[in-house]
Design an enzyme around this catalytic site. Structure first.
Site, short mmCIF file in Angstrom:
data_model
loop_
_atom_site.label_atom_id
_atom_site.label_comp_id
_atom_site.label_asym_id
_atom_site.label_seq_id
_atom_site.Cartn_x
_atom_site.Cartn_y
_atom_site.Cartn_z
N SER A 76 0.79 -1.24 0.00
CA SER A 76 0.00 0.00 0.00
C SER A 76 0.81 1.28 0.00
O SER A 76 0.24 2.37 -0.05
CB SER A 76 -0.97 0.01 1.19
OG SER A 76 -2.10 -0.77 0.90
N LYS A 101 0.01 3.81 -2.67
CA LYS A 101 -0.95 4.91 -2.54
C LYS A 101 -0.28 6.28 -2.50
O LYS A 101 -0.90 7.30 -2.82
CB LYS A 101 -1.84 4.70 -1.32
CG LYS A 101 -2.76 3.48 -1.43
CD LYS A 101 -3.65 3.35 -0.20
CE LYS A 101 -4.63 2.19 -0.34
NZ LYS A 101 -4.00 0.88 -0.19
N SER A 117 -5.76 3.74 4.53
CA SER A 117 -5.35 2.86 3.44
C SER A 117 -6.56 2.25 2.74
O SER A 117 -6.64 1.04 2.52
CB SER A 117 -4.44 1.74 3.96
OG SER A 117 -3.66 1.19 2.91
#
Length: 495
Positions: free
Chosen positions: A109, A112, A326
């Site tokens: 993640s 991102k 997230s």
């Protein structure tokens, strides 16, 4: 810029000329009129100091000092044999530590960060995603058109403060129809193309609650229960139909008509947007000959005529929502906004291609990014640690003020978002990072990552990225090992 970023959170919405300074956690910041222009909200209670340690002209760590602090903590038993790291001094851009800095690594993640940076560059921090209702081709038909706003709410009890609301859109439609109740609602989620699940996602993601179908029309990031506003929770299999049914109910349609909501395509006509060169929209005013149904005082409304529109919070707030907890479906929606802004298909492939293209536009190295999605759920994603620290440098450097929005949603160690329960144990050796590490986490089975900013004990602000994609242990062991490295950077002068 460096001092401001580190001493207090500053969010910049360049398009609106707006600066917001707030000390509280993201969950309590997001006031403002629902679906409209943000308004000033009361100041949050002052917490303990967070990111307040930057000192003007603080001494810069040395490479040898950082190496002495970090090397003993790169533990292969906990993190595996591939731990790639980059540490930069933000004020000067000088490299302070490298370990496989240009090695393409599964980022999870931390992807991102790339999605957030590129959507702020492509759309601008003030851009809002519209959700529209138009007259359908059949008498009495209203078409609800998804524009890709993943935070859209059914009513005032949605997951995201300040979100656009379907009940308010329904009121606009009622007014446009002069009080006439529609007979049919059709949902148009055709803005997106391609598969609704990325082929590189693990098989349990569609049912595990951390991901869901990526569609242009959904409410509350497809959550079945909007009150479960963070974390993994059950997602709707057909979020566009559910949104249409909520909209039909808000219009006052009978139960049979609510249940009869189906997918279709909106007709073109007055009020129908087409893509312009900048990725925005231009409204067509061309008349059509076929009447869709009665409007105010018996007037006929042409198919495609816009009956109402609501807009998402501005882009910098959507980036905050994505980064803090997230949220994967918001990330996928934002990657598609990058695609639309660069005239690419709004799909996984189109989003990935557009994100890579915007990175190149920003002067970041093309060879250090290879993405398949915007969330980091795909195991085929690859990023380098140095790309992550370079983009943090770019966002903090002041030459592209629209990019500073990536810092607003970054979790604060021991305090907010996905770091709220980390960096808290003195025994774990990471507690020095509490309040002075602001970073995006990344977790897949066998992959653990963290990237963001940290203030050293002597007040120097550093950018760091730590990516491990051959982790032999579970996250309960690997995450503290990552946190110890970030905590070591926080606790030392490293000289």
């Amino acid at each position: 810029m460096v001092a401001v970023l580190a001493s207090v959170l500053v969010l910049v919405a360049a398009a609106a000329g707006l600066a917001v300074v707030r000390p509280g956690p993201v969950a309590g910041w997001l006031g403002g009129a629902d679906g409209g222009t943000p308004t000033a909200d009361p100041p949050d209670p002052m917490p303990s100091p967070v990111l307040d340690g930057v000192t003007a002209n603080a001494p810069m760590p040395t490479r040898a000092g950082v190496q002495a602090a970090v090397d003993p903590l790169v533990d292969p038993q906990r993190l595996g044999g591939r731990v790639n790291i980059s540490v930069l001094d933000i004020a000067t851009g000088e490299v302070l530590y490298e370990r496989g800095p240009d090695a393409l690594t599964v980022p999870a993640s931390t992807t991102k960060l790339v999605t957030g940076l590129t959507v702020l560059a492509a759309r601008g921090p003030g851009y809002r995603i519209p959700t529209r209702a138009v007259a359908g081709a059949q008498p009495g038909e209203v078409v609800l058109i998804g524009g890709g706003d993943p935070t859209l709410a059914m009513n005032a009890t949605g997951s995201y403060p300040g979100a656009a609301r379907l009940d308010q859109l329904a009121e606009q439609v009622k007014a446009a129809l002069g009080g006439a109740v529609p007979t049919r609602v059709t949902v148009d989620s055709s803005l997106y193309s391609g598969p609704i699940y990325e082929p590189g996602w693990d098989s349990d993601i569609p049912t595990g609650g951390c991901g869901g179908p990526v569609m242009a029309l959904m409410t509350d990031a497809a959550r079945a229960n909007p009150k479960n506003a963070t974390g993994c929770t059950r997602r709707l299999n057909n979020p566009d139909i559910a949104a249409g049914q909520a909209f039909a109910k808000a219009l006052g349609m009978p139960a049979a008509a609510v249940q009869g909501v189906a997918r279709g395509t909106a007709p073109t006509g007055p009020g129908t947007p087409s893509a312009d060169a900048s990725g925005g929209s231009v409204v067509s005013t061309a008349p059509t000959a076929t009447a869709a149904g009665p409007g105010p005082e018996g007037a006929m409304i042409a198919p495609g005529t816009e009956l109402g529109q609501v807009q998402s919070p501005p882009m910098y707030r959507l980036v905050e929502f994505m980064l803090s907890d997230s949220e994967n479906l918001i990330a996928e929606a934002l990657a598609r906004q990058v695609a639309l802004a660069r005239q690419q298909p709004a799909s996984f492939a189109g989003g990935a291609a557009a994100v890579d293209a915007v990175l190149v536009e920003l002067g970041l190295p093309e060879a250090e990014s290879g993405l398949a999605d915007g969330s980091g759920l795909s195991r085929t994603n690859r990023l380098t640690p140095s790309l992550l620290t370079d983009l943090i440098m770019l966002a903090a450097g002041g030459t592209r003020p629209e990019l500073v929005g990536i810092f607003g949603g970054l979790p604060v160690a021991g305090w907010s978002g996905t770091l709220s329960h980390r960096f808290r144990s003195p025994a774990a050796g990471s507690a020095a990072g509490a309040g002075v590490v602001r970073a995006k986490t990344g977790t897949l089975s066998g992959v653990n990552a963290i990237s963001g900013v940290v203030t050293t004990a002597e007040g120097r602000l550093l950018a760091f990225a730590i990516l491990a994609d051959q982790v032999p242990t579970d996250s309960s062991v690997a995450q503290p090992a990552l946190d110890r490295i970030a905590g070591a950077l926080a606790s030392c002068g490293c000289r």
